[in-house]
Design an enzyme around this catalytic site. Structure first.
Site, short mmCIF file in Angstrom:
data_model
loop_
_atom_site.label_atom_id
_atom_site.label_comp_id
_atom_site.label_asym_id
_atom_site.label_seq_id
_atom_site.Cartn_x
_atom_site.Cartn_y
_atom_site.Cartn_z
N HIS A 108 3.45 6.98 -6.93
CA HIS A 108 2.77 8.20 -7.35
C HIS A 108 3.71 9.39 -7.20
O HIS A 108 3.80 10.26 -8.08
CB HIS A 108 1.51 8.40 -6.52
CG HIS A 108 0.48 9.27 -7.15
ND1 HIS A 108 -0.74 9.56 -6.57
CD2 HIS A 108 0.47 9.94 -8.34
CE1 HIS A 108 -1.44 10.34 -7.36
NE2 HIS A 108 -0.74 10.60 -8.44
N HIS A 139 0.83 -1.21 0.00
CA HIS A 139 0.00 0.00 0.00
C HIS A 139 0.87 1.26 0.00
O HIS A 139 0.68 2.16 -0.82
CB HIS A 139 -0.91 -0.03 1.23
CG HIS A 139 -1.78 1.19 1.38
ND1 HIS A 139 -3.11 1.19 1.06
CD2 HIS A 139 -1.49 2.45 1.84
CE1 HIS A 139 -3.61 2.39 1.30
NE2 HIS A 139 -2.65 3.17 1.78
N GLU A 140 1.81 1.32 0.91
CA GLU A 140 2.64 2.53 1.02
C GLU A 140 3.50 2.72 -0.22
O GLU A 140 3.77 3.85 -0.64
CB GLU A 140 3.51 2.46 2.28
CG GLU A 140 2.73 2.38 3.59
CD GLU A 140 1.72 3.50 3.77
OE1 GLU A 140 1.92 4.59 3.19
OE2 GLU A 140 0.73 3.29 4.48
N HIS A 145 1.74 4.73 -2.86
CA HIS A 145 1.94 6.17 -2.70
C HIS A 145 3.31 6.59 -3.23
O HIS A 145 3.45 7.62 -3.90
CB HIS A 145 1.85 6.56 -1.22
CG HIS A 145 0.47 6.54 -0.66
ND1 HIS A 145 -0.59 7.16 -1.27
CD2 HIS A 145 -0.02 5.97 0.49
CE1 HIS A 145 -1.69 6.98 -0.53
NE2 HIS A 145 -1.37 6.27 0.53
#
Length: 754
Positions: free
Chosen positions: A548, A541-542, A545
């Site tokens: 991105h 999940h991290e 980020h």
């Protein structure tokens, strides 16, 4: 990112559980693990083998560079000095913007660029301080970072109410011959600045603008109280002999903040014991409720001050949702869509309770029954299926797998980087360069993955520095500013951090490359860095980020990477959670475990049970966030407790338990005020993107490149609705491209199904 606000750390939501399409799981002929290259094998070793890491560092810590390579961050006084330098430099850039109309067309053409430089000067300190105040092991350093953070927050509030800056920017945007020369990201950055000025009541008279700053400072103060104070009224419970049925090993007196109290909820056979534990865990002090209500009232007053009916209206106008009505349409549609899954979960628990109590009817369920009967169901399922034991993965294997995955999808990979003396805030921090096969180095990631005292207990992505083009910064030394009795050059106030001037192959100019930090609170098991599947999912999940931030490299810092609407920013990270479970991806990170063994464990993993309960709980949390940020706080009889009770009784699957008030523990009410729906919204979008683009072949380079070019590369410089529609295409894209209430209902009706 704007002048108004620091780059918040992006954290996983409360009680978030990835809802995954398990139908993609199969143990039949999983793809073999790819051969390890020299680089990705070294990635594994620097995380898993301390000896290799020490050898990697040997002889390379040559100079004292300061945290993140910032020479100011070598002493406690350095934070204060850096903050002062940032403010002084920002003042000089602001002076230049004020004078742009009298200095000719070229200066007007550079107004947006200079606003972006001003914002970057401040953020180069405040974003670093945000990480350090949450992760540094030395409380004195954390305090110094916190003071710098608070100083700059207050200063940015004053800038955001500066009428001269707003007037010049508005004048620029009225000049068609100037706007026509803007690039897409320059125009996007200009509009973000303009909206933030307008949200801060720039049109108000002087006294009311001062009041805006005062209210903003009050909100920050109340927010710190809300986050940092212990909200519970009950700190221990006493169980008598009957109440310890099934819990005989526990002492009669149990602390509320202990694991034992959680065990009572899960394993206490006596309902009275479970009720005591639930009431204690969800208790609230009167002053903690007061702080929550004061924060809501102050936000409502601020919204009214700038001409909005509610704080939710103020916050949502520049989000994908656009309005509270659209958020409500999404949440209510999603609630209806999820009803079958919720009802099926409730029926399972009722059947268990009926059998346990030998009833001939379906009994009602209480909130304190939930975890007791869900663990009972998980235990029965595991026994009936002879579930294999859980597996644990090394951090190095997972990081190696992520590098392989990103190389397959986007043509980028990790390369271990060396740390200079004092560059990191703890010995466990590892540094990775992110390298693109076409562009070369495109950014840096600091990894701080294990729990320790004084460190925040959340997994989070911190933006330390964003992308920005720097070669077209003109020379401040040529700009003189006249102050009473003296003339000052901006070059007298050095940037708070040396400006990066990196070349990116295939792109014109030089750039400030992004720097981000990932922090997690993984526990070390027997001294080893072993991760459960849930923790691996957190790391995936991290890293969503992080990608991105790495790929959204715009020319303007204010719209780079994750500086985009909060109801869009979680989409890439939530999409990453789906990749974890696919048979083609498992061999990338399984390490010494045979992929078929991992897939077998996944198939029996109980985390996919009771998703209906979990999603309903998230919807209720999003609804209370909306109601707290509605007009209600300004009503004379406003009661946060009554709103919570009413919502539970109306929309939740379990009735309110008198005397409880969980929202005082809901930290996201401060950080994401009126925006908590974003997690659910992005989960529906991520699931749709996964199914349409990656579920068949998650390593499809064509699809990965399309997702990169149509969504990630834009950062916050494009309408997110258009980016998502461009990724989905076809009927799905057409139905949502308008970004209106119909689009919100469409997304809600896609649902979050298993």
């Amino acid at each position: 990112m704007s002048i108004r606000l620091v780059a918040k750390a992006l954290r996983r939501p409360v009680l978030n559980c990835a809802i995954l399409n398990r139908r993609t799981l199969s143990t039949a002929n999983p793809a073999p693990a790819p051969p390890a290259t020299e680089t990705d094998e070294y990635i594994r070793l620097i995380f898993d083998d301390p000896t290799v890491w020490r050898q990697h560092q040997k002889g390379k810590q040559t100079s004292l560079v300061g945290l993140f390579g910032n020479p100011h961050f070598t002493t406690l006084d350095g934070f204060q000095y850096a903050a002062e330098q940032a403010i002084q430099r920002a003042q000089l850039i602001a002076e230049r913007i004020w004078r742009a109309p009298e200095n000719g067309p070229e200066e007007m053409r550079r107004v947006v660029k200079n606003l972006d430089r001003l914002s970057d000067a401040l953020c180069s300190v405040i974003d670093a301080a945000e990480l350090i105040r949450n992760a540094h092991p030395d409380i004195k350093v954390r305090d110094a970072a916190n003071q710098a953070y608070a100083m700059l927050c207050s200063y940015m509030n004053t800038l955001n109410t500066d009428t001269r800056l707003h007037q010049v920017l508005a004048h620029v945007l009225q000049q068609k011959h100037i706007v026509d020369t803007f690039s897409a990201d320059e125009h996007a950055a200009a509009l973000v600045f303009l909206r933030d000025f307008e949200k801060s009541g720039i049109h108000l008279p002087q006294r009311q603008r001062e009041q805006f700053v005062e209210l903003s400072d009050q909100i920050l103060h109340l927010g710190r109280q809300f986050i940092q104070s212990d909200p519970r009224a009950v700190h221990s419970i006493h169980l008598n002999a009957d109440e310890r049925l099934g819990l005989e090993r526990l002492a009669p007196d149990i602390a509320t903040d202990s694991n034992e109290c959680q065990m009572v909820l899960r394993y206490g056979a006596n309902p009275s014991a479970r009720k005591k534990a639930y009431e204690a865990l969800n208790s609230a002090r009167e002053d903690s409720i007061r702080v929550l209500e004061d924060m809501m009232r102050t936000r409502a007053q601020l919204a009214r001050l700038v001409g909005q009916n509610t704080y939710a209206e103020l916050q949502l106008q520049d989000k994908m949702a656009k309005s509270p009505e659209n958020v409500d349409a999404f949440l209510r549609t999603l609630l209806r869509h999820q009803e079958p899954a919720s009802e099926a979960d409730i029926k399972i628990l009722q059947d268990l309770k009926r059998k346990e109590q030998r009833l001939d009817y379906a009994p009602s369920l209480e909130a304190y029954d939930r975890f007791y009967y869900t663990q009972m169901a998980d235990k029965l399922n595991a026994q009936s299926r002879a579930s294999p034991r859980s597996l644990f993965f090394t951090v190095g294997a997972v990081m190696q797998g992520l590098s392989r995955l990103f190389k397959g999808l986007y043509g980028i990979q990790f390369e271990p980087a060396s740390l200079q003396a004092n560059e990191a805030w703890h010995d466990e921090v590892r540094k990775l360069d992110v390298v693109c096969e076409k562009e070369g180095k495109i950014g840096t990631i600091y990894c701080d993955l294990f729990a320790r005292p004084g460190k925040t207990t959340h997994a989070a992505h911190y933006t330390v520095r964003t992308s920005r083009r720097t070669d077209d910064d003109d020379a401040d030394r040529d700009i003189q500013y006249a102050f009473p009795g003296r003339s000052i050059s901006a070059s007298q106030f050095l940037p708070p951090q040396a400006q990066s001037q990196d070349i990116i192959r295939g792109r014109q100019g030089r750039y400030q490359l992004p720097i981000i930090a990932l922090t997690c609170d993984f526990n070390r098991m027997s001294g080893q860095g072993l991760l459960s599947l849930h923790e691996v999912e957190t790391l995936f999940h991290e890293m969503g980020h992080a990608m991105h931030s790495m790929l959204g490299r715009t020319d303007f810092h204010n719209v780079a990477g994750t500086r985009c609407p909060t109801d869009f920013v979680e989409l890439p990270s939530l999409l990453m959670e789906h990749f974890l479970w696919h048979p083609s991806v498992v061999p990338l990170y399984s390490g010494h475990h045979p992929p078929e063994r991992v897939l077998e464990v996944m198939k029996h993993n109980p985390r996919n049970h009771f998703s209906g309960l979990e999603v309903n709980g998230q919807i209720v949390m999003a609804l209370v966030d909306q109601q707290y940020h509605s007009a209600a706080p300004l009503e004379p009889d406003f009661s946060a407790s009554r709103i919570w009770q009413t919502l539970q009784d109306k929309d939740a699957l379990f009735r309110h338990v008198p005397g409880t008030m969980w929202p005082v523990q809901f930290g996201h009410l401060f950080g994401y005020g009126a925006g908590y729906y974003s997690y659910l919204f992005d989960r529906t979008l991520a699931r749709r993107v996964w199914e349409r683009c990656f579920a068949t072949d998650p390593l499809d380079r064509k699809q990965g490149q399309a997702f990169r070019e149509r969504l990630l590369d834009w950062g916050g410089a494009r309408d997110p609705w258009q980016s998502v529609a461009d990724v989905l295409r076809g009927e799905d894209g057409d139905r949502i491209s308008a970004g209106d209430e119909t689009a919100m209902r469409t997304v809600g009706d896609w649902g979050i199904d298993v």
